[in-house]
Design a protein around this motif. Sequence first.
Motif, PDB file in Angstrom:
ATOM      1  N   MET A   1      32.718 -49.136 -24.202  1.00  0.00           N
ATOM      2  CA  MET A   1      33.137 -48.082 -23.269  1.00  0.00           C
ATOM      3  C   MET A   1      32.771 -46.698 -23.801  1.00  0.00           C
ATOM      4  SD  MET A   1      34.515 -47.548 -20.353  1.00  0.00           S
ATOM      5  CE  MET A   1      34.551 -45.917 -19.620  1.00  0.00           C
ATOM      6  N   LEU A   2      33.210 -46.407 -25.011  1.00  0.00           N
ATOM      7  CA  LEU A   2      32.811 -45.157 -25.640  1.00  0.00           C
ATOM      8  C   LEU A   2      31.657 -45.422 -26.591  1.00  0.00           C
ATOM      9  CD1 LEU A   2      36.242 -43.530 -26.566  1.00  0.00           C
ATOM     10  CD2 LEU A   2      34.798 -43.050 -24.604  1.00  0.00           C
ATOM     11  N   SER A   3      30.802 -44.421 -26.769  1.00  0.00           N
ATOM     12  CA  SER A   3      29.789 -44.563 -27.795  1.00  0.00           C
ATOM     13  C   SER A   3      30.460 -44.542 -29.161  1.00  0.00           C
ATOM     14  CB  SER A   3      28.786 -43.419 -27.707  1.00  0.00           C
ATOM     15  OG  SER A   3      29.412 -42.206 -28.080  1.00  0.00           O
ATOM     16  N   GLN A   4      29.741 -45.059 -30.130  1.00  0.00           N
ATOM     17  CA  GLN A   4      30.270 -45.069 -31.494  1.00  0.00           C
ATOM     18  C   GLN A   4      30.695 -43.662 -31.916  1.00  0.00           C
ATOM     19  OE1 GLN A   4      31.927 -46.638 -34.038  1.00  0.00           O
ATOM     20  NE2 GLN A   4      30.327 -48.146 -33.823  1.00  0.00           N
ATOM     21  N   THR A   5      29.852 -42.697 -31.618  1.00  0.00           N
ATOM     22  CA  THR A   5      30.119 -41.323 -32.024  1.00  0.00           C
ATOM     23  C   THR A   5      31.385 -40.779 -31.364  1.00  0.00           C
ATOM     24  OG1 THR A   5      27.713 -41.040 -32.126  1.00  0.00           O
ATOM     25  CG2 THR A   5      29.057 -39.059 -32.303  1.00  0.00           C
ATOM     26  N   ALA A   6      31.536 -41.013 -30.078  1.00  0.00           N
ATOM     27  CA  ALA A   6      32.736 -40.542 -29.371  1.00  0.00           C
ATOM     28  C   ALA A   6      33.978 -41.220 -29.922  1.00  0.00           C
ATOM     29  CB  ALA A   6      32.594 -40.825 -27.879  1.00  0.00           C
ATOM     30  N   GLU A   7      33.829 -42.479 -30.293  1.00  0.00           N
ATOM     31  CA  GLU A   7      34.962 -43.195 -30.870  1.00  0.00           C
ATOM     32  C   GLU A   7      35.352 -42.564 -32.207  1.00  0.00           C
ATOM     33  OE1 GLU A   7      34.511 -47.600 -31.350  1.00  0.00           O
ATOM     34  OE2 GLU A   7      35.374 -47.107 -33.303  1.00  0.00           O
ATOM     35  N   TYR A   8      34.357 -42.237 -33.029  1.00  0.00           N
ATOM     36  CA  TYR A   8      34.643 -41.546 -34.288  1.00  0.00           C
ATOM     37  C   TYR A   8      35.403 -40.246 -34.026  1.00  0.00           C
ATOM     38  CZ  TYR A   8      31.200 -44.550 -36.705  1.00  0.00           C
ATOM     39  OH  TYR A   8      30.526 -45.600 -37.245  1.00  0.00           O
ATOM     40  N   ALA A   9      34.937 -39.501 -33.040  1.00  0.00           N
ATOM     41  CA  ALA A   9      35.554 -38.210 -32.714  1.00  0.00           C
ATOM     42  C   ALA A   9      37.009 -38.398 -32.314  1.00  0.00           C
ATOM     43  CB  ALA A   9      34.773 -37.532 -31.591  1.00  0.00           C
ATOM     44  N   LEU A  10      37.241 -39.358 -31.450  1.00  0.00           N
ATOM     45  CA  LEU A  10      38.600 -39.585 -30.964  1.00  0.00           C
ATOM     46  C   LEU A  10      39.521 -40.036 -32.087  1.00  0.00           C
ATOM     47  CD1 LEU A  10      40.591 -39.641 -28.673  1.00  0.00           C
ATOM     48  CD2 LEU A  10      39.704 -41.881 -27.990  1.00  0.00           C
ATOM     49  N   ARG A  11      39.015 -40.931 -32.927  1.00  0.00           N
ATOM     50  CA  ARG A  11      39.844 -41.410 -34.031  1.00  0.00           C
ATOM     51  C   ARG A  11      40.179 -40.277 -34.991  1.00  0.00           C
ATOM     52  NH1 ARG A  11      36.428 -46.071 -36.334  1.00  0.00           N
ATOM     53  NH2 ARG A  11      37.939 -45.966 -38.031  1.00  0.00           N
ATOM     54  N   THR A  12      39.214 -39.413 -35.218  1.00  0.00           N
ATOM     55  CA  THR A  12      39.473 -38.280 -36.114  1.00  0.00           C
ATOM     56  C   THR A  12      40.507 -37.328 -35.526  1.00  0.00           C
ATOM     57  OG1 THR A  12      37.234 -38.367 -37.038  1.00  0.00           O
ATOM     58  CG2 THR A  12      38.431 -36.285 -37.258  1.00  0.00           C
ATOM     59  N   VAL A  13      40.385 -37.045 -34.249  1.00  0.00           N
ATOM     60  CA  VAL A  13      41.346 -36.136 -33.611  1.00  0.00           C
ATOM     61  C   VAL A  13      42.747 -36.725 -33.683  1.00  0.00           C
ATOM     62  CG1 VAL A  13      42.055 -35.186 -31.384  1.00  0.00           C
ATOM     63  CG2 VAL A  13      39.681 -34.979 -32.116  1.00  0.00           C
ATOM     64  N   GLU A  77      38.092 -33.885 -23.222  1.00  0.00           N
ATOM     65  CA  GLU A  77      37.559 -32.810 -24.061  1.00  0.00           C
ATOM     66  C   GLU A  77      36.950 -33.357 -25.349  1.00  0.00           C
ATOM     67  OE1 GLU A  77      41.114 -30.154 -23.989  1.00  0.00           O
ATOM     68  OE2 GLU A  77      39.711 -28.785 -25.001  1.00  0.00           O
ATOM     69  N   VAL A  78      37.607 -34.314 -25.918  1.00  0.00           N
ATOM     70  CA  VAL A  78      37.166 -34.862 -27.200  1.00  0.00           C
ATOM     71  C   VAL A  78      35.877 -35.658 -27.046  1.00  0.00           C
ATOM     72  CG1 VAL A  78      37.767 -36.428 -29.082  1.00  0.00           C
ATOM     73  CG2 VAL A  78      39.525 -34.968 -28.047  1.00  0.00           C
ATOM     74  N   VAL A  79      35.786 -36.332 -25.937  1.00  0.00           N
ATOM     75  CA  VAL A  79      34.708 -37.289 -25.744  1.00  0.00           C
ATOM     76  C   VAL A  79      33.473 -36.668 -25.078  1.00  0.00           C
ATOM     77  CG1 VAL A  79      34.196 -39.152 -24.119  1.00  0.00           C
ATOM     78  CG2 VAL A  79      36.037 -39.425 -25.799  1.00  0.00           C
ATOM     79  N   ALA A  80      33.702 -35.642 -24.294  1.00  0.00           N
ATOM     80  CA  ALA A  80      32.627 -35.052 -23.490  1.00  0.00           C
ATOM     81  C   ALA A  80      31.386 -34.634 -24.273  1.00  0.00           C
ATOM     82  CB  ALA A  80      33.166 -33.868 -22.687  1.00  0.00           C
ATOM     83  N   PRO A  81      31.529 -34.018 -25.471  1.00  0.00           N
ATOM     84  CA  PRO A  81      30.321 -33.579 -26.180  1.00  0.00           C
ATOM     85  C   PRO A  81      29.379 -34.721 -26.524  1.00  0.00           C
ATOM     86  CG  PRO A  81      32.268 -32.571 -27.136  1.00  0.00           C
ATOM     87  CD  PRO A  81      32.753 -33.609 -26.166  1.00  0.00           C
ATOM     88  N   PHE A  82      29.864 -35.946 -26.503  1.00  0.00           N
ATOM     89  CA  PHE A  82      29.053 -37.083 -26.931  1.00  0.00           C
ATOM     90  C   PHE A  82      28.692 -38.015 -25.780  1.00  0.00           C
ATOM     91  CE2 PHE A  82      32.171 -35.760 -30.091  1.00  0.00           C
ATOM     92  CZ  PHE A  82      31.309 -35.168 -30.995  1.00  0.00           C
ATOM     93  N   ASP A  83      29.638 -38.295 -24.909  1.00  0.00           N
ATOM     94  CA  ASP A  83      29.380 -39.233 -23.821  1.00  0.00           C
ATOM     95  C   ASP A  83      29.249 -38.555 -22.471  1.00  0.00           C
ATOM     96  OD1 ASP A  83      29.724 -40.966 -25.857  1.00  0.00           O
ATOM     97  OD2 ASP A  83      31.134 -42.277 -24.824  1.00  0.00           O
ATOM     98  N   GLY A  84      29.305 -37.237 -22.445  1.00  0.00           N
ATOM     99  CA  GLY A  84      29.251 -36.557 -21.160  1.00  0.00           C
ATOM    100  C   GLY A  84      30.520 -36.819 -20.377  1.00  0.00           C
ATOM    101  N   PRO A  85      30.531 -36.428 -19.117  1.00  0.00           N
ATOM    102  CA  PRO A  85      31.737 -36.596 -18.293  1.00  0.00           C
ATOM    103  C   PRO A  85      32.021 -38.064 -18.038  1.00  0.00           C
ATOM    104  CG  PRO A  85      29.899 -35.764 -16.975  1.00  0.00           C
ATOM    105  CD  PRO A  85      29.440 -35.790 -18.400  1.00  0.00           C
ATOM    106  N   THR A  86      32.992 -38.596 -18.737  1.00  0.00           N
ATOM    107  CA  THR A  86      33.262 -40.032 -18.728  1.00  0.00           C
ATOM    108  C   THR A  86      33.739 -40.522 -17.364  1.00  0.00           C
ATOM    109  OG1 THR A  86      33.939 -39.797 -21.008  1.00  0.00           O
ATOM    110  CG2 THR A  86      34.421 -41.884 -19.928  1.00  0.00           C
ATOM    111  N   GLY A  87      33.038 -41.534 -16.876  1.00  0.00           N
ATOM    112  CA  GLY A  87      33.442 -42.131 -15.615  1.00  0.00           C
ATOM    113  C   GLY A  87      33.065 -41.278 -14.421  1.00  0.00           C
ATOM    114  N   ALA A  88      32.382 -40.176 -14.668  1.00  0.00           N
ATOM    115  CA  ALA A  88      32.088 -39.268 -13.574  1.00  0.00           C
ATOM    116  C   ALA A  88      30.861 -39.710 -12.795  1.00  0.00           C
ATOM    117  CB  ALA A  88      31.870 -37.859 -14.094  1.00  0.00           C
ATOM    118  N   ARG A  89      29.991 -40.452 -13.473  1.00  0.00           N
ATOM    119  CA  ARG A  89      28.827 -40.966 -12.754  1.00  0.00           C
ATOM    120  C   ARG A  89      29.305 -42.089 -11.867  1.00  0.00           C
ATOM    121  NH1 ARG A  89      24.918 -44.562 -15.382  1.00  0.00           N
ATOM    122  NH2 ARG A  89      23.564 -45.198 -13.691  1.00  0.00           N
TER     123      ARG A  89
END
Lengths: 140, 140
Positions: A1-13, A77-89
């Motif tokens: 669902m999330l890219s690896q990078t976005a997952e890292y970001a979320l876990r860090t936050v 906000e956390v995820v957008a820089p990496f996965d773009g607007p999630t679920g928006a497409r």
Amino acid sequence: MLSQTAEYALRTVLYLAARQGDELHRVSEIAEDLDIPQNYLSKTLHLLARAGVLTSSRGKHGGFRLSKPPSKITLAEVVAPFDGPTGARICLLGRVACSDKDPCPAHGRWKSVSNEVSTFFRETKVSDLLESPVARVKRA
Amino acid sequence: MLSQTAEYALRTVLYLAARQGDELHRVSEIAEDLDIPQNYLSKTLHLLARAGVLTSSRGKHGGFRLSKPPSKITLAEVVAPFDGPTGARICLLGRVACSDKDPCPAHGRWKSVSNEVSTFFRETKVSDLLESPVARVKRA
DNA sequence: GATAAACATCATACGACGATGATAATTTAA
DNA sequence: TTAAATTATCATCGTCGTATGATGTTTATC
């Protein structure tokens, strides 16, 4: 669902939010605790800082911290820089123009599901995930 | 949401379902009508045939057709060979063990959203998408 | 200042996905 | 039996996400 990078970001936050003071946390500390490659995390957190979610300090005793309280940070906000607007497409079939007025065959049924996903990311705050009993897990 | 390949597969299945006879359709015809790279689609449809969704015939007058009626094909079946079990990877934070008993911080809130996604793919039939737009959607 | 600690950045590599082009294998039909 | 049409398969390529390692830049402390 999330890219690896976005997952890292979320876990860090979440990691930082759980330690809520204003103290700075080193990348090396976060990377080790969360088992994330350090150099890669460094780049990722830098982007999160550019996005306004984190604040960074350089030099000795530097590190990262949240730039605002967890109740003011959404998952989107956390995820957008990496996965773009999630679920928006919205269009499941990849049509550029797919709307209520000009729907693809899947539009009617997919729309409600897609909306729930994007609503989840847009309305869930980081603080909403802190009340969980098992917020902090140290891995072996 | 879907990989490009899975999207090609789904669009092709809907294309065939809409022309529901038992006639065979050439890859060149499908590729042109749906604007998909022909050789790539060829490989994709081959995998869909191996997965039991399509039937292929070689040689002159060959082509592809659905291997069963659209009402017997779920979206999950079409998509699975390319994207794996869609929405089934429940944990938003990528934890391998994440369950009701050992939940990650996001588990409680993410689970219901995740379930809706996987339910959509698992229970929606190809035939459900044929009765064109805006048919009644029974969701509450 | 000099040194060490930390973030910032650069160069590179690897695999997966998407795609292209060429060739093989199979079937129909003349 | 030959030719044509069609799927099946192989080889290669470009891009992107992920990752690694080395080097630059800033800051605190002595």
